[in-house]
Design an enzyme around this catalytic site. Structure first.
Site, PDB file in Angstrom:
ATOM      1  N   HIS A  24       0.826  -1.201   0.000  1.00  0.00           N
ATOM      2  CA  HIS A  24       0.000   0.000   0.000  1.00  0.00           C
ATOM      3  C   HIS A  24       0.865   1.257   0.000  1.00  0.00           C
ATOM      4  O   HIS A  24       0.484   2.279  -0.583  1.00  0.00           O
ATOM      5  CB  HIS A  24      -0.920   0.009   1.225  1.00  0.00           C
ATOM      6  CG  HIS A  24      -2.021  -0.997   1.145  1.00  0.00           C
ATOM      7  ND1 HIS A  24      -3.355  -0.645   1.193  1.00  0.00           N
ATOM      8  CD2 HIS A  24      -1.997  -2.349   1.007  1.00  0.00           C
ATOM      9  CE1 HIS A  24      -4.100  -1.749   1.093  1.00  0.00           C
ATOM     10  NE2 HIS A  24      -3.292  -2.789   1.002  1.00  0.00           N
ATOM     11  N   ASP A 125      -6.924   5.125   3.444  1.00  0.00           N
ATOM     12  CA  ASP A 125      -6.952   3.812   2.824  1.00  0.00           C
ATOM     13  C   ASP A 125      -8.253   3.084   3.126  1.00  0.00           C
ATOM     14  O   ASP A 125      -9.035   3.477   3.989  1.00  0.00           O
ATOM     15  CB  ASP A 125      -5.745   2.980   3.297  1.00  0.00           C
ATOM     16  CG  ASP A 125      -5.209   2.049   2.221  1.00  0.00           C
ATOM     17  OD1 ASP A 125      -5.997   1.593   1.378  1.00  0.00           O
ATOM     18  OD2 ASP A 125      -3.996   1.766   2.238  1.00  0.00           O
ATOM     19  N   ASN A 356      -0.047  -4.297  -7.589  1.00  0.00           N
ATOM     20  CA  ASN A 356       1.136  -3.574  -8.057  1.00  0.00           C
ATOM     21  C   ASN A 356       1.871  -4.357  -9.136  1.00  0.00           C
ATOM     22  O   ASN A 356       2.248  -3.808 -10.179  1.00  0.00           O
ATOM     23  CB  ASN A 356       2.082  -3.279  -6.882  1.00  0.00           C
ATOM     24  CG  ASN A 356       1.501  -2.281  -5.901  1.00  0.00           C
ATOM     25  OD1 ASN A 356       0.637  -1.480  -6.244  1.00  0.00           O
ATOM     26  ND2 ASN A 356       1.955  -2.337  -4.668  1.00  0.00           N
ATOM     27  N   SER A 357       2.071  -5.654  -8.905  1.00  0.00           N
ATOM     28  CA  SER A 357       2.739  -6.494  -9.900  1.00  0.00           C
ATOM     29  C   SER A 357       1.885  -6.642 -11.155  1.00  0.00           C
ATOM     30  O   SER A 357       2.390  -6.690 -12.277  1.00  0.00           O
ATOM     31  CB  SER A 357       3.046  -7.874  -9.315  1.00  0.00           C
ATOM     32  OG  SER A 357       4.051  -7.790  -8.328  1.00  0.00           O
ATOM     33  N   GLU A 360       2.443  -3.631 -13.206  1.00  0.00           N
ATOM     34  CA  GLU A 360       3.789  -3.664 -13.791  1.00  0.00           C
ATOM     35  C   GLU A 360       3.840  -4.602 -14.990  1.00  0.00           C
ATOM     36  O   GLU A 360       4.495  -4.313 -15.995  1.00  0.00           O
ATOM     37  CB  GLU A 360       4.802  -4.083 -12.726  1.00  0.00           C
ATOM     38  CG  GLU A 360       5.073  -2.996 -11.699  1.00  0.00           C
ATOM     39  CD  GLU A 360       5.982  -3.440 -10.568  1.00  0.00           C
ATOM     40  OE1 GLU A 360       6.332  -2.586  -9.742  1.00  0.00           O
ATOM     41  OE2 GLU A 360       6.340  -4.634 -10.510  1.00  0.00           O
TER      42      GLU A 360
END
Length: 457
Positions: A24, A125, A356-357, A360
Site C-alpha cells: 500500500h 486507505d 502492483n505487480s 507492472e
C-alpha cells in the site's frame, strides 16, 4: 477564469494515511509525488517502522514529503508490543486482524495529528473508515484511495452489502469452491467492525473515490462502482515506479547478462509478492511444473517467513537445482522486478495477481500466468483472463495446486499461439494507457483542488 487561476496558484495541505503494508505504501508514495508536482504539500502518516522503510525508498524525497509518526496503543495488544510488528511485513497472518484493531484504536492519536497539521484534505486507505469520521468531525474532506482495481472494489462492495456473491452482475468474476470455503471460514473470525470497514470506507469518501487503475483495463467496473456508490470513481492511471539507475549488485548484473543470452520471450519470471509465502507443497508443485516445460527458462523469487528460512535444497525437490542448471535461476527474497520485466527475453509473469505487480506486467507488455493466493487476487486474475492478457492455473476443489496444471498454463503462454495473442493484447492495452499520459493524475489533481477550495469558501 479567476476561480481556476485561484485553484492553480494555491497550494493545499494533504494528509495521507495508507494501510500498514508495503504494497500500500508504494502507490501512496507515487501518488504523493505526483500531487506534489501539482499544487499539494504532502504529509505522509504511518508507524515508525514503516516510515523507516519509506525513507529508504527511491520514491521518497525529503523535499517533497513530510513524514508524520503515528504510534499504536500497545497495552491492549501484547502481541504487538514490539513496534517492529506495526506493519504487515513478517507479521503472522493470524495477527493481521489484531493489527487492524490496534490501528483503529490509534484514532485519538490521529485526531491530535489532524489538529496539529490542519490539512485541507485527508487521503485515507480502504481499511480506515475511522479516519474519515475523525476528519468529518473537523469539517475536513476525506477521500478514499483504493490501491487495488475497480473490479476488486466492486466485488468487495457487493459481498459486504449483500452478504453473498450470488447475483454479482459480472459473471466473469466468480469464486471457485475452495475460495468460497475459505471466505466462509474467514468471515466467521472477523468481528462486525472489521467486516464493514471496507464498505464504510468507500461509502464515506467525500464525493469521489480514487482508484489505482485505468479505464483501459477496467472501464465497465469503474462505471459500475460509480453507479452503486453515487460518487465519481476516478482512475488515476497506472503510477509505475521504474527502478532508477543506480549501482547494481553484482548478482543482479550477472542475472541481466544471463537474460541477455536467452531468446526473445523464452523466459518466465515467477514472484508471489513481498508478503505471501508459498507453502512447501506449493513450492514442490511449481518446481514440478517448471520441469515439465523444458522449453522455458525462468527466474523464480522464493521468500520464507522471518524465522522460518529454509535452505533452497531442502525446500525444492531433490536434485531440482542441478536438473534446471543453465535454464533456471532461483533468487531468495528480492529481485529487480521492473528491470527483469522490461527485458525482451521475458515472455510471461507467473504471479499471485497482487495489484502492483499486475500493473507492472501490463506496463512492460508481459502476459500473466495467474495463481491467485488470497484476498481479492482471484478477482484480478479472472478480470485479466476476461481482458485477454492472462491465463489462470486451475486448482482442485480443495485449492490444491498440481504441477501438471502449472505446466499446461505455462505452455499456453510460452509455446502456443494463445501466448502471442495475449502478448498482443497486453501491448495494446499498454499502448492505449500510454497515449493518455498523465491525464488520469491531472484529472485527479483538478478534482481534489476543487474539493479543497469549495470546502474553504
Amino acid at each position: 477564469m479567476g476561480g481556476k487561476k485561484q485553484t492553480q496558484d494555491r497550494r493545499f495541505r494533504v494528509l495521507m494515511l495508507p494501510w500498514l503494508a508495503h504494497g500500500h505504501l508504494v502507490p501512496y508514495l507515487e501518488l504523493a509525488n505526483e500531487l506534489h508536482h501539482r499544487n499539494f504539500d504532502i504529509h505522509f502518516c504511518s508507524t515508525p517502522v514503516l516510515l523507516s522503510s519509506v525513507k529508504t525508498s527511491s520514491s521518497f524525497h525529503y523535499d517533497k514529503i513530510h513524514t508524520v509518526e503515528i504510534n499504536l496503543p500497545g497495552g491492549d495488544f501484547p502481541e504487538l508490543l514490539n513496534p517492529s510488528r506495526h506493519t504487515t511485513k513478517d507479521l503472522p497472518r493470524h495477527l493481521i486482524l489484531t493489527l487492524c484493531k490496534a490501528f483503529r484504536m490509534a484514532s485519538p492519536s490521529f485526531c491530535h495529528i489532524l489538529d496539529q497539521i490542519k490539512p485541507d484534505l485527508l487521503i485515507y486507505d480502504i481499511f480506515q473508515p475511522w479516519a474519515t469520521e475523525a476528519a468529518a468531525s473537523r469539517k475536513i474532506p476525506a477521500v478514499c484511495y483504493g490501491i487495488t482495481g475497480a473490479a476488486s472494489m466492486a466485488f468487495a462492495h457487493y459481498l459486504l452489502r449483500h452478504r453473498t456473491t450470488s447475483g454479482f452482475p459480472f459473471s466473469e468474476i466468480c469464486m471457485r469452491p475452495h475460495e468460497l470455503k475459505n471466505l466462509r471460514k474467514n468471515y466467521k473470525n472477523v468481528d462486525l467492525d472489521e467486516r464493514i470497514a471496507i464498505l464504510r470506507a468507500m461509502e464515506l469518501s467525500t464525493k469521489v473515490l480514487l482508484l489505482n487503475t485505468s479505464r483501459e483495463i477496467e472501464g465497465k467496473y469503474i462505471d459500475h462502482l460509480s453507479a452503486v456508490l453515487g460518487k465519481t470513481t476516478v482512475p488515476i492511471g497506472s503510477l509505475i515506479r521504474v527502478q532508477e539507475k543506480e549501482k547494481e549488485k553484482e548478482k543482479d548484473v550477472e542475472m541481466m547478462k544471463w537474460l541477455d543470452g536467452k531468446q526473445k520471450h523464452s523466459t518466465l519470471y515467477l514472484s508471489f509478492g513481498s508478503e505471501y509465502y508459498l507453502s512447501r507443497e506449493e513450492i514442490q508443485e511449481i518446481a514440478k511444473g517448471l520441469e515439465l516445460i523444458s522449453s522455458a527458462n525462468f527466474i523464480w523469487v522464493i521468500r520464507f517467513p522471518a524465522g522460518e528460512e529454509t535452505p533452497l535444497e531442502e525446500a525444492l525437490p531433490n536434485g531440482f537445482l542441478e536438473r534446471v542448471k543453465g535454464r533456471g535461476i532461483i533468487v531468495e527474497k528480492w529481485a529487480p522486478q521492473t528491470k527483469i520485466l522490461g527485458h525482451p527475453s521475458i515472455g510471461g509473469f507467473v504471479m499471485q495477481c497482487g495489484w502492483n505487480s499486475f500493473l507492472e506486467s501490463i506496463h512492460f507488455g508481459v502476459p500473466i500466468i495467474a495463481i491467485p493466493m488470497h484476498s481479492e487476487q482471484f478477482v484480478s486474475a479472472r478480470m485479466a483472463v476476461e481482458l485477454g492478457i492472462a491465463t489462470e492455473v486451475m486448482r482442485d476443489d480443495d485449492g490444491r495446486l498440481y504441477g501438471e496444471d502449472i505446466a499446461k498454463a505455462v505452455k499456453s503462454v510460452v509455446e502456443d499461439k494463445s501466448g502471442e495473442e495475449m502478448r498482443g493484447k497486453v501491448r495494446e492495452v499498454n499502448a492505449q494507457m500510454k497515449m493518455k499520459g498523465k491525464q488520469g493524475i491531472d484529472n485527479t489533481a483538478a478534482l481534489l483542488s476543487e474539493l479543497c477550495l469549495s470546502n474553504n469558501l
